[in-house]
Design a protein around this motif. Structure first.
Motif, PDB file in Angstrom:
ATOM      1  N   ALA A 104      36.855  45.172  45.654  1.00 40.35           N
ATOM      2  CA  ALA A 104      37.815  44.618  44.705  1.00 40.35           C
ATOM      3  C   ALA A 104      38.534  43.352  45.165  1.00 40.35           C
ATOM      4  N   ASN A 128      36.632  35.610  43.195  1.00 41.79           N
ATOM      5  CA  ASN A 128      35.586  35.333  42.218  1.00 41.79           C
ATOM      6  C   ASN A 128      34.752  34.127  42.626  1.00 41.79           C
ATOM      7  N   VAL A 186      31.920  35.328  44.628  1.00 46.43           N
ATOM      8  CA  VAL A 186      30.906  35.957  43.774  1.00 46.43           C
ATOM      9  C   VAL A 186      30.064  34.881  43.086  1.00 46.43           C
ATOM     10  N   ALA A 207      30.197  45.079  41.304  1.00 43.75           N
ATOM     11  CA  ALA A 207      31.619  44.868  41.572  1.00 43.75           C
ATOM     12  C   ALA A 207      32.386  46.184  41.522  1.00 43.75           C
ATOM     13  N   TYR A 254      42.122  45.914  36.366  1.00 42.04           N
ATOM     14  CA  TYR A 254      41.354  44.912  37.102  1.00 42.04           C
ATOM     15  C   TYR A 254      40.788  43.880  36.123  1.00 42.04           C
ATOM     16  N   ILE A 296      38.157  42.528  34.849  1.00 41.18           N
ATOM     17  CA  ILE A 296      36.715  42.737  34.788  1.00 41.18           C
ATOM     18  C   ILE A 296      36.011  41.552  34.140  1.00 41.18           C
ATOM     19  N   ARG A 312      35.382  38.881  36.613  1.00 38.54           N
ATOM     20  CA  ARG A 312      34.374  39.267  37.588  1.00 38.54           C
ATOM     21  C   ARG A 312      32.972  39.135  36.996  1.00 38.54           C
ATOM     22  N   ALA A 318      28.959  39.026  38.535  1.00 39.59           N
ATOM     23  CA  ALA A 318      28.691  40.457  38.695  1.00 39.59           C
ATOM     24  C   ALA A 318      27.973  40.975  37.453  1.00 39.59           C
TER      25      ALA A 318
END
Length: 243
Positions: free
Chosen positions: A119, A123, A126, A139, A146, A148, A151, A156
């Motif tokens: 977590a 980003n 990623v 992820a 969170y 999401i 992400r 992800a």
């Protein structure tokens, strides 16, 4: 008769040695729809780095995440020894940035089916990771609060929900907002909690196996109860037949 009624039942090939002590995951996990990665349908992931357990269980894949900085030698050992797909942790807390990107690249080269980012990972990391690897970035999500969307936008493609006793609730809320995103989730310790998580929308379940100590306790109890039964030594003729 329907096509389903014509289908042959599964055919089992048994092993006199491995079947006796192999670790069977809860059958309820088979009710999950699964996530198909590179042509392999994955419904169950065993959450362990213990090679002996990995080699003696019926999970579809390995979730190789551990509470230390990721190391290539550990990833290589697990992937090389495993007979099932492995997804590897590549950082997220202390380990981030270029190191995590290089770890992900190495994991793919070693044969990993995916990499897991924890977590706290940025980003930006990623995004950079997505540029250099072709396997899924998974992820980890610890709550419904969170980000999401950010992400997923970063690259992800799978969520790994780990929210302790609230996991099923968090999965349900995520599924309402992201109806198509693949979700792996911790199933919890009971058949009921596993089914609840699947019904909430999880495609695959991660299962934490008993420790080696706990597994040995059961075996050793049986040995103590039957300590008078001694194995017959093999005769020389028997040994020659085995060679």
């Amino acid at each position: 008769m329907s096509q389903k009624e014509h289908r042959q039942p599964p055919a089992f090939i048994h092993s006199a040695l491995r079947d006796h002590n192999s670790l069977a995951l809860p059958s309820e996990i088979r009710r999950a729809s699964g996530i198909i990665i590179m042509g392999r349908r994955i419904k169950s992931l065993i959450f362990t780095t213990d090679i002996a357990i990995i080699r003696n269980c019926n999970a579809d894949a390995v979730l190789a995440v551990y509470p230390f900085t990721p190391q290539q030698v550990i990833m290589d050992a697990i992937i090389s020894a495993s007979s099932i797909p492995v997804v590897c942790g590549v950082g997220g807390g202390v380990t981030d940035g270029l190191r995590s990107v290089l770890l992900a690249k190495d994991a793919e080269a070693q044969g990993a089916f995916g990499v897991v980012v924890n977590a706290p990972m940025r980003n930006q990391t990623v995004e950079n990771m997505k540029k250099v690897i072709d396997i899924p970035i998974i992820a980890t999500v610890t709550s419904e609060n969170y980000d999401i969307e950010a992400r997923l936008a970063a690259g992800a493609s799978v969520l790994n929900v780990s929210a302790a006793e609230r996991t099923a609730e968090v999965v349900k809320k995520i599924r309402e907002k992201f109806p198509k995103v693949p979700i792996i989730a911790t199933g919890g310790p009971t058949e009921e909690s596993i089914l609840r998580t699947i019904e909430a929308g999880a495609n695959a379940i991660s299962y934490t196996p008993p420790s080696t100590k706990e597994l040995f306790r059961v075996i050793m109890t049986g040995y103590r109860e039957n300590d008078t039964a001694k194995a017959e030594p093999l005769e020389e003729e028997d040994l020659l037949e085995l060679l």
